[in-house]
Structure formats: structure tokens, C-alpha cells
Design a protein around this motif. Structure first.
Motif, PDB file in Angstrom:
ATOM      1  N   THR A 172      31.111  34.109  12.692  1.00 35.99           N
ATOM      2  CA  THR A 172      30.998  34.619  11.235  1.00 35.99           C
ATOM      3  C   THR A 172      31.985  33.881  10.511  1.00 35.99           C
ATOM      4  N   MET A 173      32.953  33.699  10.916  1.00 32.06           N
ATOM      5  CA  MET A 173      34.015  32.834   9.895  1.00 32.06           C
ATOM      6  C   MET A 173      33.534  31.583   9.641  1.00 32.06           C
ATOM      7  N   ILE A 174      32.962  30.708  10.567  1.00 32.84           N
ATOM      8  CA  ILE A 174      32.364  29.482  10.483  1.00 32.84           C
ATOM      9  C   ILE A 174      31.300  29.313   9.467  1.00 32.84           C
ATOM     10  N   ALA A 175      30.474  30.450   9.377  1.00 36.78           N
ATOM     11  CA  ALA A 175      29.511  30.560   8.567  1.00 36.78           C
ATOM     12  C   ALA A 175      29.807  30.613   7.422  1.00 36.78           C
ATOM     13  N   VAL A 176      30.784  31.506   7.041  1.00 37.98           N
ATOM     14  CA  VAL A 176      31.248  31.819   5.721  1.00 37.98           C
ATOM     15  C   VAL A 176      32.088  30.512   5.237  1.00 37.98           C
ATOM     16  N   MET A 188      22.561  28.898   2.732  1.00 38.51           N
ATOM     17  CA  MET A 188      22.557  30.247   3.456  1.00 38.51           C
ATOM     18  C   MET A 188      21.322  31.201   3.291  1.00 38.51           C
ATOM     19  N   THR A 189      20.437  30.921   4.486  1.00 38.23           N
ATOM     20  CA  THR A 189      19.136  31.514   4.456  1.00 38.23           C
ATOM     21  C   THR A 189      19.283  32.964   4.872  1.00 38.23           C
ATOM     22  N   LEU A 190      18.123  33.468   4.428  1.00 33.63           N
ATOM     23  CA  LEU A 190      18.202  34.746   4.872  1.00 33.63           C
ATOM     24  C   LEU A 190      17.918  35.039   6.315  1.00 33.63           C
ATOM     25  N   ARG A 195      20.199  33.168   8.365  1.00 31.66           N
ATOM     26  CA  ARG A 195      21.387  32.897   8.679  1.00 31.66           C
ATOM     27  C   ARG A 195      22.096  34.114   8.459  1.00 31.66           C
ATOM     28  N   VAL A 196      21.850  34.870   7.452  1.00 29.24           N
ATOM     29  CA  VAL A 196      22.645  35.941   6.913  1.00 29.24           C
ATOM     30  C   VAL A 196      22.357  37.116   8.021  1.00 29.24           C
ATOM     31  N   ALA A 197      21.110  37.153   8.459  1.00 26.57           N
ATOM     32  CA  ALA A 197      20.778  38.192   9.165  1.00 26.57           C
ATOM     33  C   ALA A 197      21.365  37.788  10.846  1.00 26.57           C
ATOM     34  N   GLY A 198      21.663  36.796  11.101  1.00 25.94           N
ATOM     35  CA  GLY A 198      22.367  36.334  12.127  1.00 25.94           C
ATOM     36  C   GLY A 198      23.776  36.849  12.070  1.00 25.94           C
ATOM     37  N   ILE A 199      24.388  36.522  10.998  1.00 27.76           N
ATOM     38  CA  ILE A 199      25.737  36.850  10.682  1.00 27.76           C
ATOM     39  C   ILE A 199      26.061  38.201  10.943  1.00 27.76           C
ATOM     40  N   LEU A 200      25.184  39.115  10.239  1.00 26.22           N
ATOM     41  CA  LEU A 200      25.053  40.759  10.337  1.00 26.22           C
ATOM     42  C   LEU A 200      25.101  41.121  11.576  1.00 26.22           C
ATOM     43  N   LEU A 201      23.881  40.457  12.492  1.00 27.88           N
ATOM     44  CA  LEU A 201      23.933  40.883  13.944  1.00 27.88           C
ATOM     45  C   LEU A 201      25.120  40.696  14.705  1.00 27.88           C
TER      46      LEU A 201
END
Length: 107
Positions: free
Chosen positions: A76-80, A89-91, A93-99
Motif C-alpha cells: 500500500t505504501m509503495i503504491a501511494v 493509478m488504474t482502477l 491497482r486501486v482495487a488491489g490496494i483496497l484488497l
């Protein structure tokens, strides 16, 4: 040195993320130049601190519970970080972070 066991988790996450950021920065530099060596050295130092912290974490927590929490936090921190440095930031990737965040809550 004694820290609250939860602090070892936080230190481990922050140092791992820092190591990866310095490694990413080194990848954008000319190899074997001074700035590249500085970034690589900092990455190695942060990975070393992360390793020591993680070894302390495993003294206090079950690996099956704490390892997924740490990994999801790092992801999560690396994605942010990637988002704030201009990565797309695709949908998906956002879904992956939320999961990943949801997995922390469920554990």
C-alpha cells in the motif's frame, strides 16, 4: 534495545519502504556514480534495519498473522508513493490496494 512490539512492526514497514524507494531512485541514476552508490548504500542500510526489525517482530507475533499485515502495508505504501511520483493509478491497482487494506482488517 527494547521497543514496544508494535513499534518493531512499524519500523520494519517504514525501513522496507525506504529501502525500496532508494533502490528505485538508484535505478534512475547512472550506475557506479557517486549518487548511485549513495542510493544503493542507503537502500542496503534500510534493508538491514528492516531485517533486524522483522526478526524482532517474529519473536512477538505469529508469522501467519503478522507477515501478511506487513506485506500488505508495504504494498500500500509503495503504491501511494508511486502515485505521488507520477505513476499511473488504474482502477485495477486501486482495487488491489483496497484488497490489501481489507486483508489487514480481516486478519
Amino acid at each position: 534495545m527494547y521497543l514496544n512490539p508494535k513499534m518493531y512492526v512499524i519500523v520494519g514497514i517504514v525501513t522496507t519502504v525506504s529501502a525500496q524507494i532508494f533502490l528505485k531512485k538508484a535505478g534512475a541514476l547512472d550506475p557506479f556514480r557517486f549518487n548511485w552508490f549513495c542510493s544503493i548504500t542507503l537502500s542496503i542500510l534500510f534493508y538491514g534495519m528492516s531485517f533486524l526489525s522483522y526478526s524482532m517482530v517474529l519473536r512477538y507475533f505469529y508469522i501467519s498473522k503478522i507477515s501478511p499485515i506487513i506485506m500488505a502495508s508495504i504494498i500500500t505504501m509503495i503504491a501511494v508513493y508511486g502515485y505521488f511520483t507520477g505513476e499511473v493509478m488504474t482502477l485495477r491497482r486501486v482495487a488491489g490496494i483496497l484488497l490489501a487494506v481489507l486483508s489487514i482488517v480481516l486478519i
